[in-house]
Write a protein that holds these residues in place. Structure first.
Motif, PDB file in Angstrom:
ATOM      1  N   LEU A 108       0.836  -1.210   0.000  1.00 48.89           N
ATOM      2  CA  LEU A 108       0.000   0.000   0.000  1.00 48.89           C
ATOM      3  C   LEU A 108       0.868   1.257   0.000  1.00 48.89           C
ATOM      4  CD1 LEU A 108      -2.881  -1.024   2.470  1.00 48.89           C
ATOM      5  CD2 LEU A 108      -3.077  -0.686   0.007  1.00 48.89           C
ATOM      6  N   LEU A 109       1.989   1.193   0.722  1.00 49.34           N
ATOM      7  CA  LEU A 109       2.915   2.342   0.736  1.00 49.34           C
ATOM      8  C   LEU A 109       3.512   2.578  -0.645  1.00 49.34           C
ATOM      9  CD1 LEU A 109       4.960   2.052   4.067  1.00 49.34           C
ATOM     10  CD2 LEU A 109       3.433   3.902   3.359  1.00 49.34           C
ATOM     11  N   GLU A 110       3.916   1.478  -1.288  1.00 48.68           N
ATOM     12  CA  GLU A 110       4.468   1.589  -2.659  1.00 48.68           C
ATOM     13  C   GLU A 110       3.445   2.223  -3.597  1.00 48.68           C
ATOM     14  OE1 GLU A 110       5.630  -2.201  -4.370  1.00 48.68           O
ATOM     15  OE2 GLU A 110       6.798  -2.582  -2.550  1.00 48.68           O
ATOM     16  N   ARG A 130      -5.882   4.653   0.854  1.00 47.42           N
ATOM     17  CA  ARG A 130      -5.693   4.504  -0.608  1.00 47.42           C
ATOM     18  C   ARG A 130      -6.133   3.117  -1.093  1.00 47.42           C
ATOM     19  NH1 ARG A 130      -5.053   9.919  -1.217  1.00 47.42           N
ATOM     20  NH2 ARG A 130      -2.924  10.655  -1.041  1.00 47.42           N
ATOM     21  N   ILE A 131      -7.246   2.642  -0.503  1.00 45.81           N
ATOM     22  CA  ILE A 131      -7.747   1.312  -0.853  1.00 45.81           C
ATOM     23  C   ILE A 131      -8.253   1.255  -2.293  1.00 45.81           C
ATOM     24  CG2 ILE A 131      -9.589  -0.372  -0.326  1.00 45.81           C
ATOM     25  CD1 ILE A 131      -7.236   0.037   1.734  1.00 45.81           C
ATOM     26  N   PRO A 184      -7.448   3.104  -5.030  1.00 44.51           N
ATOM     27  CA  PRO A 184      -6.354   2.975  -6.014  1.00 44.51           C
ATOM     28  C   PRO A 184      -5.703   1.588  -5.976  1.00 44.51           C
ATOM     29  CG  PRO A 184      -6.181   5.054  -4.847  1.00 44.51           C
ATOM     30  CD  PRO A 184      -7.280   4.306  -4.185  1.00 44.51           C
ATOM     31  N   ALA A 185      -5.510   1.045  -4.771  1.00 48.41           N
ATOM     32  CA  ALA A 185      -4.869  -0.287  -4.679  1.00 48.41           C
ATOM     33  C   ALA A 185      -5.709  -1.328  -5.417  1.00 48.41           C
ATOM     34  CB  ALA A 185      -4.686  -0.683  -3.210  1.00 48.41           C
ATOM     35  N   LEU A 186      -7.028  -1.199  -5.316  1.00 51.18           N
ATOM     36  CA  LEU A 186      -7.899  -2.155  -6.033  1.00 51.18           C
ATOM     37  C   LEU A 186      -7.766  -1.985  -7.541  1.00 51.18           C
ATOM     38  CD1 LEU A 186     -11.166  -2.063  -3.871  1.00 51.18           C
ATOM     39  CD2 LEU A 186      -9.504  -3.924  -4.032  1.00 51.18           C
ATOM     40  N   VAL A 187      -7.710  -0.734  -7.991  1.00 48.96           N
ATOM     41  CA  VAL A 187      -7.536  -0.509  -9.441  1.00 48.96           C
ATOM     42  C   VAL A 187      -6.238  -1.183  -9.898  1.00 48.96           C
ATOM     43  CG1 VAL A 187      -7.289   1.212 -11.273  1.00 48.96           C
ATOM     44  CG2 VAL A 187      -8.776   1.711  -9.327  1.00 48.96           C
ATOM     45  N   PHE A 188      -5.144  -0.939  -9.172  1.00 47.60           N
ATOM     46  CA  PHE A 188      -3.843  -1.515  -9.557  1.00 47.60           C
ATOM     47  C   PHE A 188      -3.887  -3.042  -9.544  1.00 47.60           C
ATOM     48  CE2 PHE A 188      -1.848   2.530  -7.641  1.00 47.60           C
ATOM     49  CZ  PHE A 188      -1.729   3.121  -8.886  1.00 47.60           C
ATOM     50  N   GLU A 189      -4.432  -3.594  -8.482  1.00 49.41           N
ATOM     51  CA  GLU A 189      -4.389  -5.055  -8.331  1.00 49.41           C
ATOM     52  C   GLU A 189      -5.295  -5.760  -9.341  1.00 49.41           C
ATOM     53  OE1 GLU A 189      -2.580  -7.279  -6.772  1.00 49.41           O
ATOM     54  OE2 GLU A 189      -1.271  -5.656  -6.137  1.00 49.41           O
ATOM     55  N   PHE A 190      -6.469  -5.211  -9.610  1.00 53.41           N
ATOM     56  CA  PHE A 190      -7.340  -5.842 -10.610  1.00 53.41           C
ATOM     57  C   PHE A 190      -6.729  -5.710 -12.003  1.00 53.41           C
ATOM     58  CE2 PHE A 190     -10.434  -6.463  -7.356  1.00 53.41           C
ATOM     59  CZ  PHE A 190     -11.193  -7.522  -7.806  1.00 53.41           C
ATOM     60  N   CYS A 191      -6.050  -4.601 -12.238  1.00 47.41           N
ATOM     61  CA  CYS A 191      -5.376  -4.427 -13.530  1.00 47.41           C
ATOM     62  C   CYS A 191      -4.303  -5.505 -13.683  1.00 47.41           C
ATOM     63  CB  CYS A 191      -4.795  -3.021 -13.617  1.00 47.41           C
ATOM     64  SG  CYS A 191      -3.953  -2.699 -15.171  1.00 47.41           S
ATOM     65  N   LEU A 232      -5.156  -8.156   0.853  1.00 47.88           N
ATOM     66  CA  LEU A 232      -5.807  -6.862   1.021  1.00 47.88           C
ATOM     67  C   LEU A 232      -7.214  -7.046   1.617  1.00 47.88           C
ATOM     68  CD1 LEU A 232      -5.748  -3.783   0.519  1.00 47.88           C
ATOM     69  CD2 LEU A 232      -6.546  -4.210  -1.793  1.00 47.88           C
ATOM     70  N   THR A 233      -7.936  -8.035   1.101  1.00 48.19           N
ATOM     71  CA  THR A 233      -9.301  -8.294   1.577  1.00 48.19           C
ATOM     72  C   THR A 233      -9.269  -8.658   3.071  1.00 48.19           C
ATOM     73  OG1 THR A 233      -9.736  -9.157  -0.629  1.00 48.19           O
ATOM     74  CG2 THR A 233     -11.414  -9.590   1.046  1.00 48.19           C
ATOM     75  N   ASN A 234      -8.337  -9.521   3.443  1.00 50.39           N
ATOM     76  CA  ASN A 234      -8.241  -9.921   4.856  1.00 50.39           C
ATOM     77  C   ASN A 234      -7.767  -8.770   5.740  1.00 50.39           C
ATOM     78  OD1 ASN A 234      -9.147 -12.546   4.455  1.00 50.39           O
ATOM     79  ND2 ASN A 234      -7.120 -13.247   3.812  1.00 50.39           N
TER      80      ASN A 234
END
Ligand code: GRG
Length: 292
Positions: free
Chosen positions: A6-8, A45-46, A48-55, A283-285
């Motif tokens: 998440l920091l990255e 920043r959850i 954005p993290a979801l956008v990145f991870e799903f991408c 992330l979900t957990n």
């Protein structure tokens, strides 16, 4: 470690925000400063993290996802600024700092929210993707942030000050107010990667829906069990405002059990997509067990 990830992502996000939404010396600087103040206050920043991870899950690269990630965080931040205004929740603190209207006044805070909402669409429509993907992203952002999404949810929430909701009504409100932007984040990641088949979008929607409900229930729980220093805003606001929540309906333990079940349903949706779901699992957990 998910915190490290998440920091990255936060660094990636803020570097790009500074490029495409920089500080400027213009006569109307005040509203830019206020909008950047709230946008750069941090937060988890959850979205954005979801956008990145799903991408990533759908085989795309970060360059296609980054501007969609910024757009959704800008829309999320606008909603927080407006939600804190005296005519809404009237909160003085946000993300551990004075809320936007406390620092800049109500007029500028209102306009800072409007600016973030509007500029989010400018940024998404100019993202580094094929025009048809940008067009789809704009549509996803609008439909989830708008009338039938977050705004509809907020209006339902306001209506519950007069009429106590039952569990289905509460769930419908949560799905719109909180779930819609999480659903949008997951879908934006998929379409940034050029994957927009019906099955994938259905599973991404199922993920965001279940995560959104779990996320809001944990939010209700933290409003009772956390503290102001950790949460960055006062606790106990739901009880103070006489709000019906999953905790007021079921108590803390049962509410958490329901959130855990929803979280598992979100994980099932990831399995439907397949691929390397490890970080999204984490992330979900993490969101289920979070303390802020
Ligand atoms: C137009 C005046 C006007 C108001 C609209 C749409 C709206 C205001 C408010 C609804 C949005 C809202 C506050 C939803 C709650 C969702 C929620 C749990 C937000 C907190 O999200 P986190 O925990 O926050 O991700 P951070 O700070 O970590 O980004």
């Amino acid at each position: 470690m998910i915190e490290q990830k998440l920091l990255e992502y936060n660094t990636l996000l803020e570097d790009r925000i500074n490029e495409i939404y920089p500080e400027l010396d213009v006569e109307y600087n005040k509203v830019l400063e206020a909008s950047r103040y709230s946008l750069m206050l941090g937060g988890k920043r959850i979205r954005p993290a979801l956008v990145f991870e799903f991408c990533k899950l759908c085989g795309g690269d970060m360059n296609s996802a980054i501007d969609f990630a910024i757009a959704i965080e800008m829309i999320h931040t606008y909603s927080l600024i407006h939600d804190d205004l005296p005519c809404m929740d009237n909160d003085d603190m946000r993300r551990g700092k004075p809320s936007c209207h406390k620092k800049y006044g109500e007029d500028i805070a209102l306009l800072a929210g409007d600016t973030l909402l509007t500029e989010a669409f400018f940024i998404a429509s100019n993202a580094n993707v094929r025009p048809e993907i940008a067009l789809k992203a704009v549509s996803i952002l609008a439909s989830n942030a708008g009338l039938h999404g977050m705004i509809g949810g907020q209006v339902l929430d306001l209506s519950f000050e007069e009429n106590t909701p039952d569990v289905n009504e509460l769930q419908n409100m949560y799905m719109r107010k909180t779930g819609a932007l999480l659903i949008a984040s997951a879908i934006l990641g998929c379409i940034a990667a050029g994957k927009d088949d019906e099955e994938t979008i259905k599973s991404a929607t199922k993920y965001g829906y279940n995560l959104g409900l779990a996320f809001q229930i944990i939010d209700d729980i933290l409003d009772i069990t956390s503290n102001e220093a950790t949460l960055g805003k006062p606790i106990g606001s739901d009880e103070k405002n006489g709000k019906t929540t999953f905790v007021s309906l079921y108590g803390l333990d049962k509410a958490f059990a329901i959130a855990a079940e929803l979280s598992n349903a979100a994980l099932d949706a990831l399995d439907e997509i397949g691929g390397n779901t490890e970080t999204l699992y984490e992330l979900t957990n993490y969101l289920l067990d979070r303390n802020k």
